[in-house]
Design a protein around this motif. Sequence first.
Motif, mmCIF file in Angstrom:
data_model
loop_
_atom_site.group_PDB
_atom_site.id
_atom_site.type_symbol
_atom_site.label_atom_id
_atom_site.label_comp_id
_atom_site.label_asym_id
_atom_site.label_seq_id
_atom_site.Cartn_x
_atom_site.Cartn_y
_atom_site.Cartn_z
ATOM 1 N N LEU A 1 8.640 -10.723 -1.691
ATOM 2 C CA LEU A 1 8.493 -12.167 -2.030
ATOM 3 C C LEU A 1 7.328 -12.813 -2.036
ATOM 4 O O LEU A 1 6.493 -13.659 -2.662
ATOM 5 N N HIS A 2 6.395 -12.032 -1.144
ATOM 6 C CA HIS A 2 5.189 -12.471 -0.778
ATOM 7 C C HIS A 2 4.110 -11.381 -0.770
ATOM 8 O O HIS A 2 2.892 -11.280 -0.399
ATOM 9 N N ARG A 3 4.289 -10.259 -1.954
ATOM 10 C CA ARG A 3 3.686 -9.244 -1.839
ATOM 11 C C ARG A 3 2.070 -9.313 -2.658
ATOM 12 O O ARG A 3 1.370 -8.402 -1.973
ATOM 13 N N ASP A 4 1.959 -10.347 -3.160
ATOM 14 C CA ASP A 4 0.881 -10.632 -3.642
ATOM 15 C C ASP A 4 -0.227 -11.042 -3.020
ATOM 16 O O ASP A 4 -1.604 -11.026 -3.069
ATOM 17 N N GLU A 5 0.188 -11.779 -1.768
ATOM 18 C CA GLU A 5 -0.509 -12.066 -0.761
ATOM 19 C C GLU A 5 -0.884 -11.264 0.616
ATOM 20 O O GLU A 5 -1.577 -11.699 1.508
ATOM 21 N N CYS A 6 -0.070 -10.239 0.459
ATOM 22 C CA CYS A 6 0.103 -9.416 1.644
ATOM 23 C C CYS A 6 -0.636 -8.062 1.766
ATOM 24 O O CYS A 6 -0.909 -7.815 0.464
ATOM 25 N N ARG A 7 -0.727 -7.460 2.666
ATOM 26 C CA ARG A 7 -1.515 -6.033 2.706
ATOM 27 C C ARG A 7 -0.404 -5.016 2.301
ATOM 28 O O ARG A 7 0.631 -5.512 2.192
ATOM 29 N N PRO A 8 -0.607 -3.784 2.083
ATOM 30 C CA PRO A 8 0.257 -2.852 1.494
ATOM 31 C C PRO A 8 1.397 -2.657 2.820
ATOM 32 O O PRO A 8 1.303 -2.663 3.975
ATOM 33 N N ILE A 9 2.661 -2.269 2.107
ATOM 34 C CA ILE A 9 3.982 -2.451 2.999
ATOM 35 C C ILE A 9 3.585 -1.244 4.101
ATOM 36 O O ILE A 9 4.262 -1.146 5.137
ATOM 37 N N GLY A 10 3.106 -0.260 3.803
ATOM 38 C CA GLY A 10 2.825 0.967 4.709
ATOM 39 C C GLY A 10 2.402 0.614 6.013
ATOM 40 O O GLY A 10 2.891 1.026 7.289
ATOM 41 N N SER A 11 1.211 -0.261 5.967
ATOM 42 C CA SER A 11 0.542 -0.690 7.023
ATOM 43 C C SER A 11 1.630 -1.825 7.853
ATOM 44 O O SER A 11 1.462 -1.879 9.282
ATOM 45 N N ILE A 12 2.127 -2.433 7.100
ATOM 46 C CA ILE A 12 2.988 -3.564 7.837
ATOM 47 C C ILE A 12 4.158 -2.772 8.505
ATOM 48 O O ILE A 12 4.516 -3.034 9.745
ATOM 49 N N VAL A 13 4.678 -1.749 8.033
ATOM 50 C CA VAL A 13 5.900 -1.210 8.709
ATOM 51 C C VAL A 13 5.386 -0.405 9.819
ATOM 52 O O VAL A 13 6.032 -0.300 10.844
ATOM 53 N N ALA A 14 4.206 0.162 9.660
ATOM 54 C CA ALA A 14 3.671 0.926 10.762
ATOM 55 C C ALA A 14 3.513 -0.121 11.894
ATOM 56 O O ALA A 14 3.671 0.083 13.067
ATOM 57 N N ASP A 15 2.964 -1.246 11.651
ATOM 58 C CA ASP A 15 2.860 -2.407 12.709
ATOM 59 C C ASP A 15 4.271 -2.686 13.279
ATOM 60 O O ASP A 15 4.267 -2.840 14.523
ATOM 61 N N ALA A 16 5.039 -3.125 12.408
ATOM 62 C CA ALA A 16 6.583 -3.510 12.781
ATOM 63 C C ALA A 16 7.138 -2.200 13.953
ATOM 64 O O ALA A 16 7.741 -2.559 14.881
ATOM 65 N N ARG A 17 6.881 -0.983 13.381
ATOM 66 C CA ARG A 17 7.340 0.374 14.271
ATOM 67 C C ARG A 17 6.791 0.258 15.546
ATOM 68 O O ARG A 17 7.139 0.564 16.489
ATOM 69 N N ALA A 18 5.409 -0.240 15.649
ATOM 70 C CA ALA A 18 4.697 -0.176 16.966
ATOM 71 C C ALA A 18 4.947 -1.331 17.686
ATOM 72 O O ALA A 18 4.327 -1.548 18.823
ATOM 73 N N GLY A 19 5.689 -2.394 17.254
ATOM 74 C CA GLY A 19 5.973 -3.605 17.934
ATOM 75 C C GLY A 19 4.722 -4.537 17.920
ATOM 76 O O GLY A 19 4.826 -5.525 18.638
ATOM 77 N N LYS A 20 4.096 -4.613 16.906
ATOM 78 C CA LYS A 20 2.732 -4.963 16.660
ATOM 79 C C LYS A 20 3.058 -6.304 15.763
ATOM 80 O O LYS A 20 1.562 -6.873 15.198
#
Length: 65
Positions: free
Chosen positions: A15-34
């Motif tokens: 829904l917000h991909r145009d204003e967000c950074r790439p999904i790979g870095s987002i998922v990496a942060d989520a997995r790390a609890g950050k």
Amino acid sequence: MTTATLPTLMQFWRLHRDECRPIGSIVADARAGKLAGVEPLESGFGFAVLNPSAALAAMQSAKGR
């Protein structure tokens, strides 16, 4: 509110991909609890967005700024 009614991280990102950074870095942060505003799903696969405004702010940070 149950996780069935919460958007997943991927749905929210789409829904917000145009204003967000790439999904790979987002998922990496989520997995790390950050990644603020998200928690792992009970199934252990994926993440639920619990706080959309906090999650969006975290997903936008460092995008071409």
